[in-house]
Design an enzyme around this catalytic site. Sequence first.
Site, short mmCIF file in Angstrom:
data_model
loop_
_atom_site.label_atom_id
_atom_site.label_comp_id
_atom_site.label_asym_id
_atom_site.label_seq_id
_atom_site.Cartn_x
_atom_site.Cartn_y
_atom_site.Cartn_z
N SER A 26 0.83 -1.22 0.00
CA SER A 26 0.00 0.00 0.00
C SER A 26 0.85 1.25 0.00
CB SER A 26 -0.95 0.04 1.19
OG SER A 26 -0.84 -1.07 2.01
N ARG A 30 1.27 4.26 -3.39
CA ARG A 30 0.96 5.65 -3.04
C ARG A 30 2.18 6.53 -3.32
NH1 ARG A 30 -2.15 2.67 0.38
NH2 ARG A 30 -4.04 3.51 1.36
N ASP A 52 1.38 -5.19 -8.83
CA ASP A 52 0.73 -3.89 -8.68
C ASP A 52 1.69 -2.73 -8.94
OD1 ASP A 52 -1.38 -5.49 -7.86
OD2 ASP A 52 -2.02 -4.09 -6.30
N ASN A 95 -4.62 -6.27 -12.91
CA ASN A 95 -5.61 -6.47 -11.86
C ASN A 95 -5.20 -5.69 -10.62
OD1 ASN A 95 -7.88 -7.45 -10.63
ND2 ASN A 95 -7.01 -9.44 -10.12
N SER A 173 -11.88 1.81 1.43
CA SER A 173 -11.22 3.05 1.82
C SER A 173 -10.36 3.58 0.67
CB SER A 173 -10.37 2.83 3.07
OG SER A 173 -9.28 1.98 2.77
N ASP A 321 -3.40 -7.80 14.30
CA ASP A 321 -2.64 -8.84 13.60
C ASP A 321 -1.35 -9.18 14.32
OD1 ASP A 321 -4.60 -8.93 11.77
OD2 ASP A 321 -3.46 -8.02 10.12
N ARG A 352 -8.93 -17.07 14.95
CA ARG A 352 -7.55 -17.06 15.45
C ARG A 352 -7.46 -17.31 16.96
NH1 ARG A 352 -4.90 -12.20 11.69
NH2 ARG A 352 -4.19 -13.62 10.06
N HIS A 395 -1.44 -17.49 7.27
CA HIS A 395 -0.01 -17.16 7.28
C HIS A 395 0.51 -16.81 8.66
CE1 HIS A 395 -1.16 -12.70 6.66
NE2 HIS A 395 -2.27 -13.39 6.82
N LYS A 423 0.98 -15.41 1.51
CA LYS A 423 0.01 -14.32 1.46
C LYS A 423 0.68 -12.97 1.71
CE LYS A 423 -4.45 -12.82 2.51
NZ LYS A 423 -5.56 -12.80 3.43
#
Length: 663
Positions: A26, A30, A52, A95, A173, A321, A352, A395, A423
């Site tokens: 991400s 940006r 990406d 994609n 978002s 996480d 989890r 993961h 992942k």
Amino acid sequence: MFSTAFLDIPALQGASGTVTLPGSKSISNRVLLLSALCQGTTVVHDLLDSDDTRVMLAALRQLGCGVQVDGTTVTITGLGGRAWPTEAIEFFMGNAGTAMRPLTAALAVQGGDFTLKGVPRMHERPIGDLVDALRELGCSIDYLGNDGYPPLRVRQPTLRLDKPIPVRGDVSSQFLTALLMALPLAAQDRAITIEVVGELISKPYIEITLNLLARYGIAVERQGWESFFIPAGSRYQSPGSIHVEADASSASYFIALGAIANGSGIRIQGVGADSIQGDIRFMDAAAQMGAQITSGPNWLEIQRGAWPLKGITLDCNHIPDAAMTLAVMALYADGPTTLRNIASWRVKETDRIVAMATESRKLGATVEEGPDWITIHPLPTGKWQSASIHTYDDHRVAMCFSLAAFNADQIPVRIEDPKCVAKTFPDYFEALFSVAYTAAHNIPVICIDGPTASGKGTLASRVAAALGYNYLDSGALYRVTAHAALQAGLTLEAADEAAIAALARHLPVRFEGEQVLLSNVDVTDAIRSEQGGMNASKVSVLPAVREALVQLQHSFQRLPGLLADGRDMGTVIFPNAPLKVFLTASAAKRAERRHKQLILKGFSANIESLRADLEARDARDMSRSVAPLKPAQDALQLDNSSLTIEASVEQVMVWWQSRQVFG
Ligand code: DC
């Protein structure tokens, strides 16, 4: 990257060194777009190389940005102050959602004649909420396919910025992020207000956007999470150079590693305490448990502080996480650890709370759990149990429990389906093994030997792949030694024994998959020839040469384990190996296989003479005085005359599994 059904992690004793973590996706895209909208040059360090980011870079090039890629460092010369393209441009976005959304917004606000397309799946991903918001402020966007979905055509806008621009916040978002990054283009002489409709999801990602905008000179103000103001006179300013942070949740495993493991400390390259990612606050929790952490721009250093670690009680809502990593640290603490406010664990990749409780109990721990909390009691020496950790296609479960291998009882840990780490961190285990260490006797070795053309090389490399182990082709070392000796002008006779041994002692050999490199030159074909085998056979009877190669062969015994293929693996080099296999096949069968191989390669060959050659070579190999061909005393014989390679692999795996402690 492991493709195995399970990965057995040997008992680990310590860890030291540096790990460089992959950049955050991400942040990468940006930063690329913001750099492109600036005037001047921005050097972007540690950019993630992914689908990406490639899509974004290609689009920026089409727009006329300067893009110079040098490994993970990319230099962007922005479009600010330069002519915006007026010709029609078609962009292919693959994609890549993180490229499509913000680029659409920037192009629409700036205007031009642009078409944005993607793969079929991209044309099924909704973009209507963003297009609605952009149309609201006067952008000209047409759907070229279905309403609400790419492909899109963007034309010249007639911007109306006098009233607040509404955007939905409850779908993705990314729509808000796209507007926040694009609208400064239009805020030269007026302030702009964005109003979020619906409850904004994924707020930490908006924080990342706001943080990055600030780095590029755009000071967005906000009221709660409902209104965002871009002040009049906003202008993108290049920070000159910028580091893409590594993923902060990935860092948690190495922060924990530094706190748990003996050693001179762990340095994490790629993310620092001033990270803009919410999960970096994991470091405070780890410090509370005893980790000693120092930090600089883009790095963290962690050492063991309190030992055992200290049990804590913590509200983990801000680091959902990374908090899982605390649950494993808790096994090494002096008292119970309670993690509260973790209801979201129940709706992630798996439940989890159940996963962490169940798997910790397998290791022997006492665990209590509630709807939104978990308490883990430490595991004292003598109480650890060997366990096969189920990973639930999650993961984080896999990465967390790898840290159980530092247990005081020195019991190995099995991680099921280890590739689920892909992942977020495909090379996680490689990174772990690059800094973790243990005593040689903890690193298992499987030896495979047998007569020439028995198929031991194929068998050994297949078993190595199935277990995720390293592979030593010791025959190749003798082949390379002979090759190097001839290149140095030596004979392969006893007269040159000392000189060949001197060469062998510092053999600059490297294995890269199937390739063998000598001083960075590919010698694979040269050494694999029949002549290469004969030359190897000559140098392999020289005792000083054999002695000179011992250390190099031992150095292949690295985490998590080794498949060693060749003559004296089980007798001389790794006499304590827990499994030794002596692979045989009848001379007739071996001749048949070699014949097939040669014919496939386009050589003519005669089965009868091949068979005679093999039998003669067997006799020579068995009767030679130095390292004769003979099974180690404790070797298991495997006659594969009538077995497929898969069946042979299966047999070795069955033998191996029967010697393991896992239930
Ligand atoms: O396995 P291979 O064909 O690549 O081996 C080449 C030669 O080296 C063969 O003559 C056996 C010898 N060799 C050896 O003496 N000791 C080893 N550990 C491996 C091979």
